[in-house]
Design a protein around this motif. Structure first.
Motif, short mmCIF file in Angstrom:
data_model
loop_
_atom_site.label_atom_id
_atom_site.label_comp_id
_atom_site.label_asym_id
_atom_site.label_seq_id
_atom_site.Cartn_x
_atom_site.Cartn_y
_atom_site.Cartn_z
N LEU A 4 17.13 -26.00 -6.60
CA LEU A 4 17.59 -25.42 -7.79
C LEU A 4 18.03 -23.96 -7.19
O LEU A 4 19.33 -23.67 -7.96
CB LEU A 4 16.46 -25.15 -8.69
CG LEU A 4 15.86 -26.28 -9.16
CD1 LEU A 4 14.64 -26.27 -10.25
CD2 LEU A 4 16.93 -27.21 -10.09
N PHE A 92 12.48 -35.58 -15.03
CA PHE A 92 11.70 -34.94 -16.01
C PHE A 92 12.58 -34.92 -17.07
O PHE A 92 13.52 -35.45 -16.93
CB PHE A 92 11.33 -33.68 -15.63
CG PHE A 92 10.21 -32.81 -16.42
CD1 PHE A 92 9.02 -33.67 -16.36
CD2 PHE A 92 10.50 -31.69 -16.95
CE1 PHE A 92 8.24 -32.85 -17.29
CE2 PHE A 92 9.63 -31.19 -17.55
CZ PHE A 92 8.29 -31.87 -17.89
N GLU A 93 12.08 -34.64 -18.19
CA GLU A 93 12.52 -34.72 -19.47
C GLU A 93 13.97 -34.02 -19.73
O GLU A 93 15.22 -34.59 -19.94
CB GLU A 93 11.78 -34.39 -20.72
CG GLU A 93 11.15 -33.10 -20.76
CD GLU A 93 9.74 -32.83 -21.53
OE1 GLU A 93 9.81 -33.97 -22.14
OE2 GLU A 93 9.36 -31.78 -21.45
N ILE B 49 4.37 -38.43 -14.62
CA ILE B 49 5.87 -38.35 -15.13
C ILE B 49 6.61 -38.93 -14.28
O ILE B 49 7.42 -40.04 -14.86
CB ILE B 49 6.18 -36.93 -15.20
CG1 ILE B 49 5.55 -36.07 -16.19
CG2 ILE B 49 7.81 -36.77 -15.43
CD1 ILE B 49 5.81 -34.53 -16.02
N LEU B 50 6.49 -39.19 -13.11
CA LEU B 50 7.30 -39.92 -12.21
C LEU B 50 7.22 -41.29 -12.39
O LEU B 50 8.22 -42.19 -12.15
CB LEU B 50 7.05 -39.56 -10.74
CG LEU B 50 7.76 -38.18 -10.34
CD1 LEU B 50 7.62 -37.97 -8.92
CD2 LEU B 50 9.33 -38.14 -10.45
N ARG B 53 8.53 -42.85 -15.66
CA ARG B 53 10.05 -42.82 -15.68
C ARG B 53 10.59 -44.00 -14.48
O ARG B 53 11.85 -44.21 -14.41
CB ARG B 53 10.81 -41.69 -15.19
CG ARG B 53 10.53 -40.63 -15.95
CD ARG B 53 11.15 -40.85 -17.50
NE ARG B 53 10.59 -40.16 -18.58
CZ ARG B 53 10.76 -38.93 -18.76
NH1 ARG B 53 12.01 -38.20 -18.17
NH2 ARG B 53 10.37 -38.38 -19.79
N ARG B 55 10.16 -43.97 -11.30
CA ARG B 55 10.63 -43.67 -10.15
C ARG B 55 9.84 -44.02 -8.91
O ARG B 55 10.25 -44.32 -7.96
CB ARG B 55 10.63 -42.02 -10.09
CG ARG B 55 11.66 -41.54 -10.89
CD ARG B 55 13.09 -41.91 -10.68
NE ARG B 55 14.22 -41.39 -11.62
CZ ARG B 55 14.81 -40.32 -11.51
NH1 ARG B 55 14.85 -39.84 -10.04
NH2 ARG B 55 15.64 -39.86 -12.12
N VAL B 79 13.25 -39.12 -5.53
CA VAL B 79 13.52 -37.98 -6.35
C VAL B 79 14.14 -37.04 -5.38
O VAL B 79 14.16 -37.13 -4.28
CB VAL B 79 12.51 -37.14 -6.93
CG1 VAL B 79 11.83 -37.85 -8.25
CG2 VAL B 79 11.32 -36.85 -5.95
N GLU B 83 15.25 -32.30 -8.44
CA GLU B 83 14.47 -32.99 -9.50
C GLU B 83 13.23 -32.61 -9.10
O GLU B 83 12.61 -32.50 -10.38
CB GLU B 83 14.83 -34.48 -9.52
CG GLU B 83 15.96 -35.03 -10.17
CD GLU B 83 15.99 -36.44 -10.21
OE1 GLU B 83 16.23 -37.02 -11.23
OE2 GLU B 83 16.05 -37.21 -9.04
N PHE B 86 12.17 -28.90 -10.46
CA PHE B 86 12.42 -29.23 -11.96
C PHE B 86 11.19 -29.96 -12.65
O PHE B 86 10.58 -29.40 -13.54
CB PHE B 86 13.63 -29.93 -12.45
CG PHE B 86 13.78 -29.76 -13.92
CD1 PHE B 86 13.87 -28.55 -14.40
CD2 PHE B 86 14.09 -30.91 -14.46
CE1 PHE B 86 14.21 -28.55 -16.01
CE2 PHE B 86 14.35 -30.60 -15.77
CZ PHE B 86 14.27 -29.40 -16.55
N CYS B 87 10.65 -30.94 -12.10
CA CYS B 87 9.79 -31.90 -12.48
C CYS B 87 8.29 -30.81 -12.40
O CYS B 87 7.53 -30.99 -13.36
CB CYS B 87 9.64 -33.00 -11.77
SG CYS B 87 8.37 -34.22 -12.63
N GLY B 90 8.27 -28.10 -14.81
CA GLY B 90 8.11 -28.68 -16.29
C GLY B 90 6.68 -28.86 -16.44
O GLY B 90 5.85 -28.48 -17.49
N ALA B 91 5.96 -29.66 -15.56
CA ALA B 91 4.77 -29.97 -15.66
C ALA B 91 3.80 -28.68 -15.47
O ALA B 91 2.71 -28.71 -16.23
CB ALA B 91 4.30 -30.85 -14.39
N ARG B 192 5.98 -37.78 -21.25
CA ARG B 192 6.66 -36.73 -21.77
C ARG B 192 5.86 -35.55 -21.73
O ARG B 192 4.42 -35.60 -21.60
CB ARG B 192 7.06 -36.73 -22.93
CG ARG B 192 8.59 -38.06 -23.13
CD ARG B 192 9.62 -37.24 -23.86
NE ARG B 192 10.85 -37.91 -23.54
CZ ARG B 192 11.92 -37.58 -23.22
NH1 ARG B 192 12.01 -36.32 -22.67
NH2 ARG B 192 12.95 -38.42 -23.06
N SER B 193 6.23 -34.07 -21.60
CA SER B 193 5.44 -32.88 -21.65
C SER B 193 4.62 -33.08 -23.08
O SER B 193 5.42 -33.23 -24.06
CB SER B 193 6.20 -31.57 -21.24
OG SER B 193 6.97 -31.34 -22.45
#
Lengths: 125, 300
Positions: A4, A92-93, B49-50, B53, B55, B79, B83, B86-87, B90-91, B192-193
């Motif tokens: 990122l 992720f979302e 999450i993975l 989805r 993955r 991934v 990603e 970012f995952c 978010g988590a 989802r979160s």
């Protein structure tokens, strides 16, 4: 492989880029950001951009019935510059959004858009 | 709330490395004072999450945990680095949102322990706390009542209007709601979160798309109309209480210099600044306001 932070560095290397940010559309959090201009708070700016996108999506959803709306990118031109947003689907979302503000005099929008496309595919591949 | 915050702030100051276990609620992993990962029992972690989805199956991820870690995960390619970062981001933010306010058991710190997904992204404790506060404020802005956060999600069977536009998360919530799952249970099922589902549920509530709780459940009673409250309207020293609402509306936010008498008028206690209408978290008040709003709408 692009992380990122590298992604942000590459976005800032686009000719005419003034500042850039990666944000999460769902929660409105600023993921990484280059230094914001004076008087702009990064976190607020991220939340506000999220609202902008949400409003755009709502508006488009109403104006094209029978179609699920998925925004690829969005360009807004103001007096002082161009604001370019690119949305990316992730594991992720998200969507994860790249935002860049471009100098109106120096920037080439077509080039910037192309570069953002390239960066986003490399971020996810 | 303060307990876990301050504990983490202390650990951050000492630049500690290790895991802070908060009973069964979750664990915070730190590396030299920065948070690297956070697990919360209520929210889906990166593994969940993975796999949700599609993955990578959770079992394969668990194998990687002991053998190869993140390097191998990235090399095998389900991934990308971006990603995964970012995952994790978010988590962790999601776990923080639910874990930080929990203050049940006494947290235990075990130095030296690391999480296998730590090192993807670093968070500073103050930033985490600030982000959680921002999210809480945002939820309150969408729909003020926290009742919908814990109650089973019940979408209305019929629309009041002709059509409605749903966002992606809202759609998933509506299609998976079976009138028994609570928002956090839905979040785990959807991968989802928790926060995004809470947000969607509150948006649905604000749009009037959630059915009210069935009549069997206890509704909070209307607050009793106190005589004093009635008197403030007409009494000689009237208006002194209701004022802050009117004062704060017009013009830009009032600065610290209100002019004389302002301190006496609104005394929200030390350290609290009244900007905008006074905020109340009392569910009885909210219930009353909602019913009033509904009644007014029906009149119109």
């Amino acid at each position: 492989m692009l992380g990122l932070h590298d992604c942000l560095t590459e976005v800032m290397a686009i000719p005419g880029a003034l500042d850039a940010m990666l944000l999460d559309q769902t929660s409105g959090v600023a993921v990484v950001a280059s230094g914001a201009p004076d008087g702009v708070d990064t976190e607020r700016s991220a939340a506000a951009l999220t609202e902008t996108l949400r409003a755009t999506m709502d508006g488009l959803a109403r104006s094209c019935p029978g179609d699920t709306v998925r925004i690829d990118d969005m360009l807004v031109t103001t007096d002082h510059g161009h604001h370019l947003l690119r949305l990316m689907e992730t594991a992720f979302e998200g969507p994860l959004v790249i935002y860049v503000r471009l100098d109106r005099e120096r920037a080439n929008v077509a080039l910037a858009r192309f570069r953002l496309q390239d960066i986003s595919t490399r971020l996810l591949a | 709330m303060a307990a876990l915050d301050t504990l983490l702030a202390g650990l951050a100051k000492e630049r500690s490395t290790g895991a802070l276990r908060v009973g069964r609620a979750g664990t915070v992993f730190l590396d030299e004072g920065r948070v690297t990962y956070m697990e919360c029992a209520q929210t889906p972690g990166v593994e969940r999450i993975l796999s949700a989805r599609g993955r990578m199956p959770e079992a394969a991820l668990r194998r990687l945990q002991t053998d190869g870690g993140t390097e191998r995960l990235l090399a095998e390619g389900p991934v990308t680095l971006g990603e995964l970062q970012f995952c994790v981001l978010g988590a962790v933010l999601d776990a923080a949102f639910f874990l930080l306010p929990s203050a049940g058991t006494r947290p235990k710190f075990r130095p030296g322990e690391r999480h296998w997904l730590g090192g993807c992204w670093y968070f500073d404790v103050r930033g985490l706390v600030r982000e959680c506060a921002r999210r809480r404020a945002h939820l309150a802005l969408i729909w003020p009542s926290a009742d919908v956060d814990t109650a089973p999600v019940r979408p209305v069977p019929r629309l009041a209007g002709h059509g409605v536009a749903l966002s992606r998360v809202q759609w998933e919530v509506v299609t998976h709601a079976d009138h028994e799952l609570t928002p956090l249970e839905l979040a785990r099922r959807l991968g989802r979160s928790g926060y995004s589902v809470l947000q969607a549920v509150r948006e649905l509530a604000a749009a009037g798309l959630l059915a009210p709780a069935p009549s069997g459940e206890e509704r909070p009673a209307l607050p009793k109309r106190s005589r004093q409250a009635a008197r403030t309207k007409s009494g000689p020293e009237g208006g002194t209480r209701a004022r802050p609402y009117q004062e704060s509306q017009p013009g830009p936010a009032p600065g610290p210099e209100h002019g004389p008498g302002s301190a006496a008028r609104a005394d929200p206690g030390p350290g609290v600044r009244l900007v905008g209408p006074a905020v109340t978290a009392d569910p009885a008040d909210l219930e009353l306001l909602m019913r009033l709003k509904k009644a007014l709408e029906e009149l119109a």
